[in-house]
Design an enzyme around this catalytic site. Sequence first.
Site, PDB file in Angstrom:
ATOM      1  N   ASP A 111      -0.711-104.507  28.890  1.00  0.00           N
ATOM      2  CA  ASP A 111      -1.365-103.602  29.823  1.00  0.00           C
ATOM      3  C   ASP A 111      -2.405-104.400  30.606  1.00  0.00           C
ATOM      4  OD1 ASP A 111      -2.547-100.215  29.419  1.00  0.00           O
ATOM      5  OD2 ASP A 111      -2.816-101.596  31.090  1.00  0.00           O
ATOM      6  N   ASP A 126       1.124-100.812  35.668  1.00  0.00           N
ATOM      7  CA  ASP A 126       0.385-101.886  34.989  1.00  0.00           C
ATOM      8  C   ASP A 126       0.698-101.984  33.497  1.00  0.00           C
ATOM      9  OD1 ASP A 126      -0.756 -99.537  34.293  1.00  0.00           O
ATOM     10  OD2 ASP A 126      -2.826-100.120  34.651  1.00  0.00           O
ATOM     11  N   GLU A 127       1.805-101.395  33.059  1.00  0.00           N
ATOM     12  CA  GLU A 127       2.112-101.394  31.625  1.00  0.00           C
ATOM     13  C   GLU A 127       3.550-101.838  31.382  1.00  0.00           C
ATOM     14  OE1 GLU A 127       1.081 -98.058  28.792  1.00  0.00           O
ATOM     15  OE2 GLU A 127       0.478 -97.234  30.732  1.00  0.00           O
TER      16      GLU A 127
END
Lengths: 382, 376
Positions: A8, A102-103
Amino acid sequence: MSTIVHMDLDAFFVSVACLENAALRGKPVIIGGFGDRGVVSACSYEARAYGVHSAMPVKLARRLCPDALFVRGDFDRYSYYSNIVTEIIEESVPLYEKSSIDEFYLDLTGMDRFFGCYKWATELRQRITKETGLPISFGLSPNKTVSKVATGEAKPNGQLKVDDGTEKKFLAPLSISKIPMVGEKTYRLLRSMGVEQIRTLQEMPVQLMERVLGDNGIVIWKKANGIDNAPVEPYTERKSISTEMTFDQDTIDIQRLRNIIVGMTEKLAYQLRAEDKVTSCVTIKIRYSNFDTHTTQSRIPYTACDHTLIARAKELFDKRYDRRLLIRLIGVRFSHLVNGGYQIHLFEDNEEQIRLYQAMDKLRNRFGESAVRRAAGTGRRQ
Amino acid sequence: MALKFIVSSSKILKQLQQISGVLNSSNPLPILDNFLFVIDKGMLTASASDLESTMTTQIELVEGKQTGKIAVPAKILLETLKTFQDHPLTFVVDEKQFNIEIVSDNGKYKLTGFDGDEFPRLPAMSGSKSLELDSELMAAAIGKTLFATGNDELRPVMSGVFCQFSKDGLTFVATDAHKLVRYRRTDVTSASEGSFILPKKPLTLLKNILSTEQGKLKVSFTDNNAFFEFGNFTLTCRLIDGRYPNYEAVIPTDNPNQLTIERTRLLNSVKRVSIFSNKTTHQVRLRINGSELQISAEDLDFANEANERLGCDYIGEDMEIGFNARFLMDMLNNLENDSIRIEMSAPNRAGILSPGENSNPGEDILMLVMPVMLNN
């Protein structure tokens, strides 16, 4: 046994802003609308120290942290950096899932024999930070849930490994709000039952959870116990998009429900257009206070136009709702999506309307998806 | 006394096959599975009907002086007739029991028909207006417009072709709300003014019989029905009831961007590129830069992509516009000229195709296609 890594990017929007403007580094930075009515979409760890968090009204954030630097969100840059990170991950692992901008979930099962998973993930993390300048954290464990929780514990800019067999022990002292899936509503419900730590959930009989939260209760209980068999699913084109909303208090206010449907449909229709897609199936979901859930759907010619979709969604809602019970949840879904633009209709569409949509979308692309809305869809949601 | 007549198998087969297009595979009334045979003065008048359209044809008998009628099961009769080479067949009909006996050199075939009086009657054409046209003109008008009709059950008027006759000329219009064709003839005029919407099925039938020979077609119409006479065929059909949309209002007049290009080259490019487009939307992108036309398409589901560049004559600003390739191909296929012109104004407004140079000044063809909204 599997080995799953969850990665992340730390305070992603803020990190990107700092990368583009070094003056922001180490300062309390808040990303969000400029007006007082906007909400915080992200904030730096420095700002978090003042009690600022995302989804908080900008007005309140400014009061909490008067020195904060406000930055406007730039989604084009975010997806640009997100794609660079994705490329690095793609060339490093055979199987990964991009679960949001974003993961990432990476499946490293079987790689420990050759590389040592923890060492390998550490090197990948260093490489991403080195090549993009973006801080990233990861959690490594036998499944997705525990890895995600571990990442949360490792942040900012850290890494954490949870060994096979120690998942329960790792989760036990943490707050129940750390479990993915436990949103505000479930959190409050569980707190009202006196549950605070995951330990308590682990010790509760699964039947009790089922009675309180239905099927979701079972899933949450399993997650609390570190059980999660969900596979890492490589990225696939979305075949449907949907949104739904659970009310704080069950409602029977039809006008409000219809307005919410307008708002939801409008939002989804914008997403369709933003992804260059059209839909040919609209579904409405209603959950009554007794958890009876009904869906009803209807096929339409391929479209991404607000007025067609809103009219159809309202029609379906009126058809489905039998006006006797309180409603707990409503949802809208578009499925049978295909890539392509909306085929303009000779007689039903006029140029003003088409231009209006294009202008509204331009505003949304620049100022966020709730920059302009239909008045009907702006009603109080909670 | 039984009704008796002799007819040539090949002659009757040819005529019946022409009118058999009216027959539906399943019918609400059993009588509609039959041909109506009316024998009078040495002529056999055969009819087929689906209640909406009725087609009749006249066949000269080899022998038969009586008068009478019978409904003959169409499918069994056609199948039987097909097996004969040119061969005289004797029909013996019992008009009370509706038994039909066909006698050939080889043997006898018996079947049971229906009472000819049960066959639906043709609507009265009293107070009709009429005009006469060249069969070629009508065939061209149908050919140019039929493909653009719609299939939407909710908009029945758009499932037909709008025909307008006036002393200034004839106009035929078809649209499915995404594309539109207007076929105009100023070299033929009509003394009587009027307009009506013809359904797709009778138009297809008419096109078929018009292709058999050249001649004059007589058209008559009332408020509810149209009647066509051509050679020894007649076609009666019910018109589509309703108001045709105001098509003139949606044809943009101010189109500053004009592209002229060789028709077959454009058609082949669009055909090729569209193979790589999305299988549902068939979306292709036209980008015009100076005198270069770039056609591209992509199918993200399969990572397919195609891109072609063509030279063209272009007056106007550079632009980019998206179309459904199927519509473009339909239109380009239905034009015959070597070069065509595409007029445009903006990416969200209609494109208009027309022949580049028209060999027939009395003919005015306009094909309009609505774009798809492109996301840039």
